[in-house]
Design a protein around this motif. Structure first.
Motif, short mmCIF file in Angstrom:
data_model
loop_
_atom_site.label_atom_id
_atom_site.label_comp_id
_atom_site.label_asym_id
_atom_site.label_seq_id
_atom_site.Cartn_x
_atom_site.Cartn_y
_atom_site.Cartn_z
N ILE A 108 -34.56 -79.78 -35.87
CA ILE A 108 -34.64 -80.64 -36.21
C ILE A 108 -35.84 -80.75 -37.13
N ASP A 109 -36.32 -79.41 -37.60
CA ASP A 109 -36.74 -78.96 -38.98
C ASP A 109 -36.41 -78.66 -39.93
N LYS A 110 -34.77 -77.70 -39.47
CA LYS A 110 -33.92 -77.58 -40.60
C LYS A 110 -32.86 -78.68 -40.67
N MET A 111 -32.65 -79.58 -40.10
CA MET A 111 -31.17 -80.81 -40.44
C MET A 111 -32.07 -81.64 -41.34
N SER A 112 -33.56 -82.16 -40.94
CA SER A 112 -34.67 -83.63 -40.83
C SER A 112 -34.35 -83.85 -42.56
N GLY A 113 -33.73 -84.45 -43.31
CA GLY A 113 -33.89 -85.34 -44.28
C GLY A 113 -32.83 -84.69 -45.62
N ILE A 114 -31.85 -83.85 -45.29
CA ILE A 114 -30.32 -83.25 -45.80
C ILE A 114 -29.52 -85.06 -45.74
N THR A 115 -29.12 -84.31 -47.50
CA THR A 115 -28.62 -85.58 -47.87
C THR A 115 -27.57 -85.41 -47.78
N CYS A 116 -25.88 -85.94 -48.01
CA CYS A 116 -24.57 -86.31 -48.43
C CYS A 116 -24.20 -86.83 -49.34
N GLY A 117 -24.34 -86.16 -51.04
CA GLY A 117 -23.39 -86.48 -51.79
C GLY A 117 -24.21 -88.00 -52.53
N ASN A 118 -24.29 -88.86 -52.63
CA ASN A 118 -25.53 -90.10 -52.78
C ASN A 118 -26.04 -90.75 -51.52
N LYS A 119 -25.81 -90.30 -50.34
CA LYS A 119 -26.25 -90.84 -49.31
C LYS A 119 -27.23 -90.59 -49.24
N PRO A 120 -28.11 -91.58 -48.70
CA PRO A 120 -29.28 -90.80 -48.37
C PRO A 120 -29.63 -90.37 -47.04
N THR A 121 -28.51 -90.44 -46.14
CA THR A 121 -28.24 -89.58 -45.17
C THR A 121 -27.77 -88.54 -44.76
N SER A 122 -27.18 -87.43 -43.94
CA SER A 122 -26.08 -86.14 -43.74
C SER A 122 -25.46 -86.16 -41.86
N CYS A 123 -24.36 -86.41 -42.14
CA CYS A 123 -24.86 -85.60 -40.74
C CYS A 123 -25.70 -84.83 -39.78
N PRO A 124 -25.59 -83.78 -40.56
CA PRO A 124 -27.09 -82.71 -39.31
C PRO A 124 -28.61 -83.51 -39.58
N ASP A 125 -28.89 -84.14 -40.69
CA ASP A 125 -29.82 -85.66 -40.51
C ASP A 125 -29.41 -86.26 -38.98
N GLN A 126 -28.39 -87.17 -39.08
CA GLN A 126 -27.73 -87.93 -37.93
C GLN A 126 -28.67 -87.13 -36.47
N LEU A 127 -27.82 -85.67 -36.70
CA LEU A 127 -28.52 -84.93 -35.57
C LEU A 127 -29.57 -84.84 -34.67
N ALA A 128 -30.51 -84.29 -35.99
CA ALA A 128 -31.68 -84.73 -36.14
C ALA A 128 -32.61 -85.60 -35.76
N LYS A 129 -32.04 -86.92 -36.07
CA LYS A 129 -32.53 -88.36 -35.88
C LYS A 129 -32.01 -88.49 -34.49
N ALA A 130 -31.05 -87.75 -33.89
CA ALA A 130 -31.17 -88.30 -32.31
C ALA A 130 -31.85 -87.51 -31.31
N LEU A 131 -32.04 -85.75 -31.86
CA LEU A 131 -32.85 -85.00 -31.24
C LEU A 131 -34.65 -85.03 -31.50
N ALA A 132 -35.21 -86.75 -32.24
CA ALA A 132 -35.77 -87.05 -32.09
C ALA A 132 -36.23 -87.73 -31.35
N SER A 133 -35.44 -88.74 -31.19
CA SER A 133 -35.49 -89.88 -30.57
C SER A 133 -35.21 -89.72 -29.02
N LEU A 134 -34.74 -88.58 -29.17
CA LEU A 134 -34.88 -87.82 -27.33
C LEU A 134 -35.89 -87.65 -27.05
N GLN A 135 -36.76 -86.59 -28.36
CA GLN A 135 -37.92 -86.10 -27.91
C GLN A 135 -39.01 -87.45 -27.60
N ASP A 136 -39.20 -88.00 -28.07
CA ASP A 136 -39.90 -89.05 -28.04
C ASP A 136 -39.48 -90.24 -26.98
N GLY A 137 -38.69 -90.04 -26.26
CA GLY A 137 -38.02 -90.87 -25.06
C GLY A 137 -37.36 -92.05 -25.38
#
Length: 102
Positions: free
Chosen positions: A52-81
């Motif tokens: 989560i720490d390594k991938m959060s906030g990574i963007t892709c081109g002009n997109k505000p997110t990226s595939c790694p950032d989306q995985l980080a968000k999914a992992l954070a969601s799981l941690q938060d239940g």
């Protein structure tokens, strides 16, 4: 195995497993195949919070997110239940197993 439907990126689904607090078997359907397969291999066995720490906030081109950032968000969601975005249908991942003996 967890399945997450990312938003705002090219990949259509992310599959992963969490065992004993570490990520395993990360797979992306869609997106940049070589880069995302490499990412899955690099993440294998990594503690969830480190990922989560390594991938959060990574963007892709002009997109505000990226595939790694989306995985980080999914992992954070799981941690938060919180539940993950569930897929409407299965997507073919088309990737060979990371462990050819498994």
């Amino acid at each position: 195995m967890h399945v997450h439907v990312p938003s705002g990126v090219c990949s259509k689904q992310i599959q992963f497993d969490v065992r004993e607090g570490a990520l395993h078997d990360v797979r992306f359907a869609g997106g940049c195949p070589g880069s995302l397969e490499a990412l899955g291999r690099l993440l294998d066995g990594m503690p969830v919070q480190d990922a989560i720490d390594k991938m959060s906030g990574i963007t892709c081109g002009n997109k505000p997110t990226s595939c790694p950032d989306q995985l980080a968000k999914a992992l954070a969601s799981l941690q938060d239940g919180r539940p993950l975005a569930a897929p409407a249908h299965a997507v073919g991942f088309g990737l060979k197993p990371l462990n050819p003996f498994g």
